[in-house]
Design an enzyme around this catalytic site. Structure first.
Site, PDB file in Angstrom:
ATOM      1  CE  LYS A  67      40.112 -47.391  16.441  1.00  0.00           C
ATOM      2  NZ  LYS A  67      40.588 -47.873  17.501  1.00  0.00           N
ATOM      3  NE  ARG A 117      44.615 -52.759  16.477  1.00  0.00           N
ATOM      4  CZ  ARG A 117      43.766 -52.535  15.465  1.00  0.00           C
ATOM      5  NH1 ARG A 117      43.530 -51.218  15.188  1.00  0.00           N
ATOM      6  NH2 ARG A 117      43.065 -53.502  14.772  1.00  0.00           N
TER       7      ARG A 117
HETATM    8  N1  PMM Z   1      40.672 -50.876  17.475  1.00  0.00           N
HETATM    9  C1  PMM Z   1      40.292 -51.640  16.356  1.00  0.00           C
HETATM   10  C2  PMM Z   1      40.353 -53.152  16.526  1.00  0.00           C
HETATM   11  N2  PMM Z   1      41.196 -53.699  17.596  1.00  0.00           N
HETATM   12  N3  PMM Z   1      42.462 -53.351  19.503  1.00  0.00           N
HETATM   13  C3  PMM Z   1      43.297 -52.411  20.415  1.00  0.00           C
HETATM   14  N4  PMM Z   1      43.701 -53.233  21.403  1.00  0.00           N
HETATM   15  N5  PMM Z   1      42.744 -51.195  20.284  1.00  0.00           N
HETATM   16  C4  PMM Z   1      42.117 -50.636  19.438  1.00  0.00           C
HETATM   17  O1  PMM Z   1      41.753 -49.385  19.602  1.00  0.00           O
HETATM   18  C5  PMM Z   1      41.378 -51.533  18.480  1.00  0.00           C
HETATM   19  C6  PMM Z   1      41.631 -52.803  18.510  1.00  0.00           C
HETATM   20  C7  PMM Z   1      39.451 -51.255  15.339  1.00  0.00           C
HETATM   21  O2  PMM Z   1      40.186 -50.411  14.514  1.00  0.00           O
HETATM   22  P1  PMM Z   1      40.466 -50.813  12.741  1.00  0.00           P
HETATM   23  O3  PMM Z   1      38.840 -51.468  12.420  1.00  0.00           O
HETATM   24  O4  PMM Z   1      40.791 -49.773  12.317  1.00  0.00           O
HETATM   25  O5  PMM Z   1      41.297 -52.335  13.023  1.00  0.00           O
END
Ligand code: PMM
Length: 289
Positions: free
Chosen positions: A233, A267
């Site tokens: 991020k 994640r």
């Molecule tokens: N971040 C993204 C998408 N979904 N879901 C949860 N639970 N927590 C997060 O921090 C989160 C998420 C965005 O990240 P990406 O674009 O790298 O997938």
């Protein structure tokens, strides 16, 4: 920081043969099936590429795959439920048809998408709006008995980065998540099916994100497993000046600090390095803390 993993009970995730226990911290591998992630955006030919990417995440040691068909990046455009279903459900079906038994999570704020994904074999609903976007989301999860991830955000991915004024970011996030847990329980979801997430990068400035990771123990005190999604991020890039495709060391550091502070689920885009880093950290902190 106490240099040891807080002791945590196993996390139970419902599967076809009943609840499966997992020892935290778990690693959740990210599978984005948006048009910019695979050349044909999850349409027929794209399913093969997405399944291959999921296989690679599992081979690298991911415990869970999180499948998302709508980008939640700041300013990203909204997509329809039908588009999201067309992108994600064939991938979930294909993974189950091939005998993949790992828990699968659907990253969506729409109950129609969650329902189709659960029908296809998903076990976890990951809702970045904590069930506030779609009133049908909490009742659906109650009826299905799936895990539900409740994340903190202000506004929507479209406008969230204009809403970053916090007198007390940790207090607000804790109170919001506690209230969402109670709303989910009131809707009939079993408390042990709820995971909470501070929403790293969602309506927050870098200092807020860092403060929240440092305060994960406070969130873990709410009694639900804490999920942390800091991988790649922009806060990490702002700390080191590195572009998004070159933030693996930063992501590992954030994940490790998160796990030491009480995160139960990390994640990440690269599950292999994260798993390996956790093994070393666990070996070196055994018996301390
Ligand atoms: N971040 C993204 C998408 N979904 N879901 C949860 N639970 N927590 C997060 O921090 C989160 C998420 C965005 O990240 P990406 O674009 O790298 O997938």
């Amino acid at each position: 920081m106490s240099a040891s993993f807080p002791s945590q009970p196993d996390i139970l995730i419902p599967g076809p043969a009943g609840d499966q226990p997992f020892r935290p911290p778990l690693v959740m591998g990210i599978l984005n099936v948006t048009p910019d992630s695979f050349s044909d955006g999850g349409r027929l030919g794209g399913v093969g590429a997405a399944v291959a990417a999921a296989d690679a995440l599992l081979a690298a040691g991911a415990d869970i795959i999180d499948i998302g068909g709508e980008s939640t990046r700041p300013g990203a455009a909204a997509v329809t439920a039908d588009d999201e279903i067309a992108r994600t459900v064939p991938v979930i079906k294909a993974l189950r048809d091939r005998g993949v038994t790992a828990p699968l999570s659907i990253d969506t704020m729409k109950a129609a998408v969650a329902r189709a994904a659960l029908d296809a074999g998903a076990n976890i609903v990951n809702d970045v709006t904590a069930g506030t976007h779609d009133p049908a989301m909490l009742p659906l999860c109650a009826e299905r008995g799936c895990v539900l991830v409740l994340m903190h955000m202000r506004g929507t991915p479209r406008d969230m980065q204009t809403r970053t004024d916090y007198p007390d970011v940790v207090g607000e996030v804790r109170d919001y998540l506690a209230a969402r847990v109670e709303a989910a329980v009131a809707a009939g979801i079993a408390r042990h099916r709820l995971w909470i997430d501070p929403g790293f990068g969602f309506a927050k400035l870098p200092e807020h994100n860092c403060e929240l990771v440092n305060a994960l123990e406070t969130l873990a005190g709410l009694g639900c497993p804490v999920l942390l999604g800091a991988s790649r991020k922009s806060t990490l890039g702002q700390l080191t000046g590195r572009p998004v495709n070159d933030r693996e060391p930063e992501s590992l550091a954030a994940g490790l600090v998160g796990a030491l502070k009480g995160a139960s689920v990390l994640r990440v885009h690269e599950p292999g390095p994260m798993k390996r880093a956790l093994i070393v950290a666990r070996a070196m902190t055994r018996g301390s803390g």
